[in-house]
Scaffold this motif. Structure first.
Motif, short mmCIF file in Angstrom:
data_model
loop_
_atom_site.label_atom_id
_atom_site.label_comp_id
_atom_site.label_asym_id
_atom_site.label_seq_id
_atom_site.Cartn_x
_atom_site.Cartn_y
_atom_site.Cartn_z
N UNK A 57 -42.12 -34.10 -28.32
CA UNK A 57 -43.34 -34.78 -27.84
C UNK A 57 -43.02 -35.64 -26.62
N UNK A 58 -41.89 -36.32 -26.66
CA UNK A 58 -41.52 -37.19 -25.54
C UNK A 58 -41.30 -36.37 -24.28
N UNK A 59 -40.65 -35.24 -24.39
CA UNK A 59 -40.35 -34.41 -23.22
C UNK A 59 -41.63 -33.84 -22.61
N UNK A 60 -42.52 -33.35 -23.44
CA UNK A 60 -43.79 -32.80 -22.93
C UNK A 60 -44.62 -33.88 -22.25
N UNK A 61 -44.73 -35.02 -22.91
CA UNK A 61 -45.54 -36.11 -22.36
C UNK A 61 -44.97 -36.61 -21.03
N UNK A 71 -42.94 -34.99 -18.93
CA UNK A 71 -43.05 -33.95 -17.90
C UNK A 71 -44.45 -33.93 -17.30
N UNK A 72 -45.46 -34.01 -18.13
CA UNK A 72 -46.84 -34.00 -17.64
C UNK A 72 -47.10 -35.19 -16.72
N UNK A 73 -46.46 -36.33 -17.00
CA UNK A 73 -46.67 -37.50 -16.14
C UNK A 73 -45.96 -37.36 -14.80
N UNK A 74 -44.94 -36.50 -14.74
CA UNK A 74 -44.19 -36.30 -13.50
C UNK A 74 -44.85 -35.29 -12.58
N UNK A 75 -45.67 -34.41 -13.15
CA UNK A 75 -46.30 -33.35 -12.36
C UNK A 75 -47.40 -33.93 -11.47
#
Length: 552
Positions: free
Chosen positions: A488-492, A494-498
């Motif tokens: 969950x941490x990785x997905x969240x 990553x989405x904030x970096x895009x």
């Protein structure tokens, strides 16, 4: 007056004192992520000097002691705190140059020169750190050194001023005040000064409390030149360091002789040492010639034919993650080369595939020394070597290697693994050094890096109440949020970096994450971006970080 032998013992005592208290200093680190740790880095840095100082005789001068200590600290510097400590001692050495013994004015002046050197080396000096503690102690010493002629009393005042300065660090850095601690680097500096103080007062060297751990079984090293037994021209790989005598001749004469009895000759001439590497059938002759230039130390002679045979029998790789690696100095025979700092077999393979000549094993929690990086540079067959530190706490150590190398070195300010990989992809062999420096810097500046790691300690940081073991999400090095599930941490994160222009996402999963978890991340991101952004998953094998995220 302080004699050379007294200063020698004082620095050894200071090294033992920080070694005894390194974990207490480490615990002052505010940021809760697994760290290289200030106390450990400072201890390893100054202990490198203590080992060499222990070989000096009692008739040594303060100038010789300070010079020897400065040279050893420079080569052994680890992490930003270690580099700053080495710069303080390097300036101290310049202030005591040519002196047999030191008085109050000499010590005050030397400390001021060291502080000045340390401030100049830091691009943006931050007050409330080791720099502040050393500066205020030095300024106080300068104010009173004329009237306080006893150097021991002056050192007492230096320690007192350092303590007072350390107590002010929380007022200068709000993050320290909120955490209820003083600056770790400043504390380390004070601990070293207190260790020296004990000797100045005749109390003797503070003994080291560190108990030797079980001897680590060393990996068999293999000289890279020994590709096959038939290709070995000379049998013995011979390495040593010459501690130069005062009237030593030009090291070029030593080099010329070594070239007459062997090959793969590398001679690196520093202010007070000469580092030597040669392949020869007559190692005794090489050592005998070296003695003409000074005293020998760190001697190592290895039979390359036996090494080759042992490696063939064991079928062992030249370098394995976590094992000791021997770098073989080589002559530069092409324009450009690369040295990268990285941990994790997968990540190291990526750098090799992109053209890195040598990988220095290291990163978060394991900062390599200046000498580690220098040895990798010297083993790179290029006239200009690009160095990619890939960690903000390794950049300063890499920069210290520049002046010690016998070839041109360009340290790129890469602070993360994705930045380092991006910089290498931007390299163009047909362009000049400056053009490549500019293009590679622009390339890694465009990369957004995310890191998923864990809290190494309980902490109150940046408005977050953090408990040991919780999952931390770092956005370009800054704490973004806390989670309990790494997927969950990785997905969240990553989405904030895009952002609107993002085209590629690369997920490097580490030794403590599974391929299944990495594929879960990829599946959720693929579903989110529906082919608009390419998502790749690679087994990086890195320690510390469950995931390293690159968004371009």
């Amino acid at each position: 007056m302080i004699q050379g032998s007294t200063l020698r013992d004082a620095i050894i005592s200071g090294a033992n004192n920080i070694t005894n208290q390194k974990y207490r200093v480490d615990e002052l680190n505010v940021f809760p992520v697994p760290d290289g740790d200030t106390g450990t880095n400072m201890s390893m840095t100054i202990s490198n000097a203590a080992r060499e100082l222990s070989l000096l005789n009692d008739d040594v001068t303060v100038a010789e002691v300070a010079s020897k200590a400065a040279s050893a600290l420079l080569r052994g510097a680890r992490g930003n705190s270690g580099v700053i400590l080495s710069l303080l001692f390097r300036g101290f050495s310049k202030g005591l140059a040519g002196l047999e013994e030191a008085g109050s004015v000499d010590i005050a002046r030397a400390l001021q020169i060291g502080v000045s050197a340390a401030y100049k080396a830091v691009m943006k000096p931050t007050e409330g750190t080791i720099l502040t503690v050393a500066r205020l102690a030095g300024e106080h010493a300068s104010d009173i050194c004329e009237e306080m002629t006893d150097p021991v009393q002056l050192w007492d005042e230096i320690v007192k001023a350092a303590k007072e300065a350390l107590d002010t660090t929380p007022e200068l850095l709000p993050v320290l005040k909120k955490a209820g601690v003083v600056d770790a680097g400043g504390k380390g500096f004070l601990v070293i000064c207190e260790g020296m103080q004990a000797v100045f007062h005749g109390e003797g060297i503070i003994p080291s409390e560190e108990v030797a751990s079980a001897r680590v079984k060393q990996a068999v090293t293999f000289d890279a030149a020994a590709k096959s037994d038939d290709e070995i021209v000379f049998t013995y790989c011979t390495e040593f360091i010459v501690k130069k005598k005062r009237d030593a001749e030009d090291a070029l004469k030593l080099r010329a002789y070594l070239e007459s009895i062997g090959d793969c000759v590398v001679v690196v001439d520093d202010d007070d040492i000469i580092k030597v590497h040669v392949h020869t059938d007559n190692p005794g002759n090489a050592l005998q010639e070296g003695l003409k230039f000074g005293m020998l130390t760190n001697m190592k002679i290895e039979n390359m034919r036996e090494q080759h045979t042992a490696r063939v029998i064991a079928d062992a790789p030249v370098h394995q993650e976590g094992k000791q690696h021997t770098y073989v100095p080589v002559e530069p025979d092409r324009p450009y080369g690369f040295v990268a700092v990285a941990a994790g077999e997968g990540i190291q393979s990526l750098f090799h595939d992109l053209g890195a000549d040598n990988i220095v094993s290291g990163g978060q929690t394991m900062n390599p020394s200046t000498d580690d990086i220098l040895n990798a540079i010297q083993a790179t067959p290029a006239q200009t070597v690009f160095v990619l530190p890939n960690n903000k706490n390794i950049i300063m150590a890499a920069e210290q290697a520049v002046e010690l190398s016998d070839r041109d070195v360009c340290v790129l300010q890469t602070r993360t693994i994705p930045q380092g990989l991006s910089a290498m992809l931007a390299f163009d062999a047909d362009l000049s050094l400056e053009e490549n420096r500019l293009n590679m810097t622009k390339a890694f500046d465009r990369v957004s890096t995310g890191q998923i790691t864990f809290a190494a300690r309980d902490s109150e940081y940046d408005g977050h109440s953090i408990r040991e073991g919780e999952v931390l999400a770092l956005d370009n090095g800054k704490l973004s949020f806390i989670e309990h599930d790494i997927v969950k941490a990785c997905v969240k994160l990553t989405r904030s970096l895009v952002h609107r222009d993002s085209s590629f996402i690369t997920i490097l999963y580490g030794a403590d994450a599974t391929e299944e978890q990495a594929n879960q991340v990829k599946g959720q991101l693929d579903a989110r971006y529906n082919g608009e952004i390419e998502v790749s998953v690679i087994n990086g094998g890195q320690p510390v970080y469950y995931f390293i995220i690159s968004v371009e």
